[in-house]
Design a protein around this motif. Structure first.
Motif, PDB file in Angstrom:
ATOM      1  N   THR A  52      47.114  41.399  30.197  1.00 27.56           N
ATOM      2  CA  THR A  52      48.092  40.449  29.673  1.00 27.56           C
ATOM      3  C   THR A  52      47.469  39.085  29.386  1.00 27.56           C
ATOM      4  O   THR A  52      47.725  38.479  28.356  1.00 27.56           O
ATOM      5  CB  THR A  52      49.248  40.256  30.685  1.00 27.56           C
ATOM      6  OG1 THR A  52      49.763  41.550  31.026  1.00 27.56           O
ATOM      7  CG2 THR A  52      50.359  39.386  30.114  1.00 27.56           C
ATOM      8  N   ARG A  77      56.942  36.429  27.599  1.00 29.69           N
ATOM      9  CA  ARG A  77      57.714  37.645  27.312  1.00 29.69           C
ATOM     10  C   ARG A  77      56.891  38.885  27.678  1.00 29.69           C
ATOM     11  O   ARG A  77      57.384  39.812  28.316  1.00 29.69           O
ATOM     12  CB  ARG A  77      58.119  37.677  25.839  1.00 29.69           C
ATOM     13  CG  ARG A  77      59.349  38.541  25.600  1.00 29.69           C
ATOM     14  CD  ARG A  77      59.810  38.597  24.134  1.00 29.69           C
ATOM     15  NE  ARG A  77      59.787  37.330  23.424  1.00 29.69           N
ATOM     16  CZ  ARG A  77      58.931  37.042  22.417  1.00 29.69           C
ATOM     17  NH1 ARG A  77      58.041  37.906  22.020  1.00 29.69           N
ATOM     18  NH2 ARG A  77      58.995  35.870  21.819  1.00 29.69           N
ATOM     19  N   GLU A  78      55.623  38.849  27.303  1.00 31.68           N
ATOM     20  CA  GLU A  78      54.762  39.990  27.587  1.00 31.68           C
ATOM     21  C   GLU A  78      54.586  40.173  29.099  1.00 31.68           C
ATOM     22  O   GLU A  78      54.665  41.297  29.608  1.00 31.68           O
ATOM     23  CB  GLU A  78      53.408  39.755  26.909  1.00 31.68           C
ATOM     24  CG  GLU A  78      52.586  41.013  26.813  1.00 31.68           C
ATOM     25  CD  GLU A  78      51.309  40.786  26.019  1.00 31.68           C
ATOM     26  OE1 GLU A  78      51.335  39.971  25.059  1.00 31.68           O
ATOM     27  OE2 GLU A  78      50.279  41.398  26.372  1.00 31.68           O
ATOM     28  N   VAL A 102      63.848  43.143  29.313  1.00 32.26           N
ATOM     29  CA  VAL A 102      63.610  42.130  28.284  1.00 32.26           C
ATOM     30  C   VAL A 102      64.946  41.759  27.641  1.00 32.26           C
ATOM     31  O   VAL A 102      65.672  42.628  27.172  1.00 32.26           O
ATOM     32  CB  VAL A 102      62.605  42.646  27.240  1.00 32.26           C
ATOM     33  CG1 VAL A 102      62.407  41.599  26.142  1.00 32.26           C
ATOM     34  CG2 VAL A 102      61.272  42.964  27.915  1.00 32.26           C
ATOM     35  N   GLU A 134      56.627  39.257  31.469  1.00 32.50           N
ATOM     36  CA  GLU A 134      57.884  39.709  32.082  1.00 32.50           C
ATOM     37  C   GLU A 134      58.125  41.186  31.808  1.00 32.50           C
ATOM     38  O   GLU A 134      58.603  41.931  32.671  1.00 32.50           O
ATOM     39  CB  GLU A 134      59.054  38.859  31.551  1.00 32.50           C
ATOM     40  CG  GLU A 134      58.989  37.442  32.098  1.00 32.50           C
ATOM     41  CD  GLU A 134      60.170  36.574  31.677  1.00 32.50           C
ATOM     42  OE1 GLU A 134      60.476  35.614  32.401  1.00 32.50           O
ATOM     43  OE2 GLU A 134      60.768  36.844  30.609  1.00 32.50           O
ATOM     44  N   ASP A 135      57.774  41.602  30.623  1.00 31.72           N
ATOM     45  CA  ASP A 135      57.905  43.005  30.253  1.00 31.72           C
ATOM     46  C   ASP A 135      57.025  43.865  31.171  1.00 31.72           C
ATOM     47  O   ASP A 135      57.477  44.845  31.766  1.00 31.72           O
ATOM     48  CB  ASP A 135      57.498  43.156  28.781  1.00 31.72           C
ATOM     49  CG  ASP A 135      57.763  44.561  28.257  1.00 31.72           C
ATOM     50  OD1 ASP A 135      58.612  45.257  28.835  1.00 31.72           O
ATOM     51  OD2 ASP A 135      57.098  44.956  27.277  1.00 31.72           O
ATOM     52  N   ARG A 136      55.776  43.446  31.337  1.00 29.06           N
ATOM     53  CA  ARG A 136      54.841  44.190  32.185  1.00 29.06           C
ATOM     54  C   ARG A 136      55.316  44.259  33.637  1.00 29.06           C
ATOM     55  O   ARG A 136      55.100  45.233  34.346  1.00 29.06           O
ATOM     56  CB  ARG A 136      53.462  43.513  32.164  1.00 29.06           C
ATOM     57  CG  ARG A 136      52.759  43.616  30.843  1.00 29.06           C
ATOM     58  CD  ARG A 136      51.722  44.743  30.865  1.00 29.06           C
ATOM     59  NE  ARG A 136      51.483  45.274  29.530  1.00 29.06           N
ATOM     60  CZ  ARG A 136      50.749  44.670  28.597  1.00 29.06           C
ATOM     61  NH1 ARG A 136      50.178  43.511  28.847  1.00 29.06           N
ATOM     62  NH2 ARG A 136      50.586  45.219  27.413  1.00 29.06           N
TER      63      ARG A 136
END
Ligand code: ATP
Ligand code: MG
Length: 333
Positions: free
Chosen positions: A171, A321-322, A331, A324-326
């Motif tokens: 990330t 965003r990335e 989302v 939090e997604d991981r």
């Protein structure tokens, strides 16, 4: 172009010579070959007691000083940390990846609580390095131009990025410290074993860029030197003289060996101090004028900051965003 991020705290009315030579000068130099993000880190400034009106004024003065030093808002992204909410959001996430023991090993916290003890220190001061890691990682930073005192915090940022990446998937880019050896640490003029610092310098030991140049010249002339008469660079034996040589070399772009050569035979500490004072006055006089002129027009400073925040937010939001997604957050649609 490699990405660069760095920040400075609005914790004083003026930057000092160590801030400029150790960090800000490199920021200016890196604008063209790098995609540079520079930030007045006001969230960091409230980790110690502060006055709201003063904070606002100092933040604006910081922006003006950065512009006066040569940052160009068309060639870099200049913004204020609190304008980009993602900094605090990512800091929370990284805090949950930081060991308590790991945070307890940060020497800046120990230094900053040495006098008053940790009892009255804020949790914010303790977690400062986590917020700093968030600042850096949000921008997928390659290089972080800072002074030597920030090396350990940079190491933590790298560790946290690696930890997140290995637990949750790639990330964050792993940042590197960019620390110029020659000017990594400018010392207090009265106590040349301690770093020059906004918050902890001796009254006569700091060169504030916005001070009356006459005051700065006087402080240089009263700088602590060392016993003996020889002008040579030797930080252990001659910390005072070595600090003056470092400053003179950085401001005049003459190498330290060339300066040592110049002072051999007949020329003494008085001559060295006079030359350093002249070089400092020559630098700070126009710097101060430019800063004061910029402060006459706070509206254009606000506009610069608004543009900067918009650009910074775009990058920061994508990284967050990335992350939090991981992490497994739903989302938000
Ligand atoms: P404070 O005492 O409030 O922490 P500071 O003088 O350390 O203030 P910061 O805003 O924390 O200033 O740091 C801004 C940048 O200046 C950082 O990159 C830091 O490493 C650098 N810096 C600070 N002091 C020195 C110094 N004496 N020599 C070289 N670089 C320095
Ligand atoms: Mg500091």
């Amino acid at each position: 172009r490699p990405r660069v991020f760095s920040g400075i705290q609005p914790t004083a009315d003026s930057f000092h010579l160590g801030n400029y030579l150790g960090a800000v000068r490199q920021w200016v130099g890196m604008q063209d070959d790098h995609d540079a993000f520079y930030c007045v880190v006001d969230l960091h400034a409230i980790t110690v007691g502060h006055d709201p009106a003063l904070l606002r004024e100092r933040s604006l003065r910081s922006v003006a000083q950065l512009l006066a030093a040569g940052l160009d808002p068309d060639r870099c992204t200049l913004f204020v940390q609190s304008h980009v909410a993602e900094h605090t959001q990512l800091a929370w996430i990284l805090g949950c990846l930081t060991g308590f023991g790991e945070a307890s090993r940060m020497t800046q916290f120990k230094d900053k609580t040495q006098r008053q003890g940790t009892e009255g220190a804020t949790v914010g001061l303790f977690t400062y390095p986590v917020l700093m890691a968030a600042d850096i990682l949000l921008y997928q930073t390659d290089q972080v131009p800072v002074g030597e005192d920030q090396r350990q915090h940079l190491e933590l940022s790298r560790d946290l990025a690696q930890r997140f990446n290995s637990r949750y998937g790639d990330t964050f880019r792993i940042p590197e410290a960019y620390i110029l050896k020659e000017t990594a640490k400018i010392y207090d003029l009265q106590d040349p074993t301690a770093k020059m610092s906004k918050s902890a310098s001796t009254p006569g030991g700091i060169i504030e860029l916005l001070d009356d140049p006459k005051v700065s010249a006087k402080r240089i002339r009263s700088a602590v030197t060392d016993s003996g008469r020889e002008i040579r660079f030797d930080h252990d034996q001659k910390p005072g003289v070595s600090n003056l040589l470092t400053i003179l070399s950085a401001l005049t772009e003459q190498s330290v060996p060339a300066l040592e050569e110049h002072y051999v035979g007949g020329r003494g500490y008085g001559d060295l101090k006079r030359d350093v004072a002249d070089a400092v006055v020559e630098f700070v006089t126009p710097f101060r004028e430019r800063t004061l002129a910029l402060l006459e027009d706070p509206e254009s400073l606000d506009n610069i900051l608004a543009r900067g925040a918009e650009r910074a937010r775009a990058v920061a939001a994508e990284t967050l965003r990335e992350a939090e997604d991981r992490l497994g957050f739903i989302v938000a649609k």
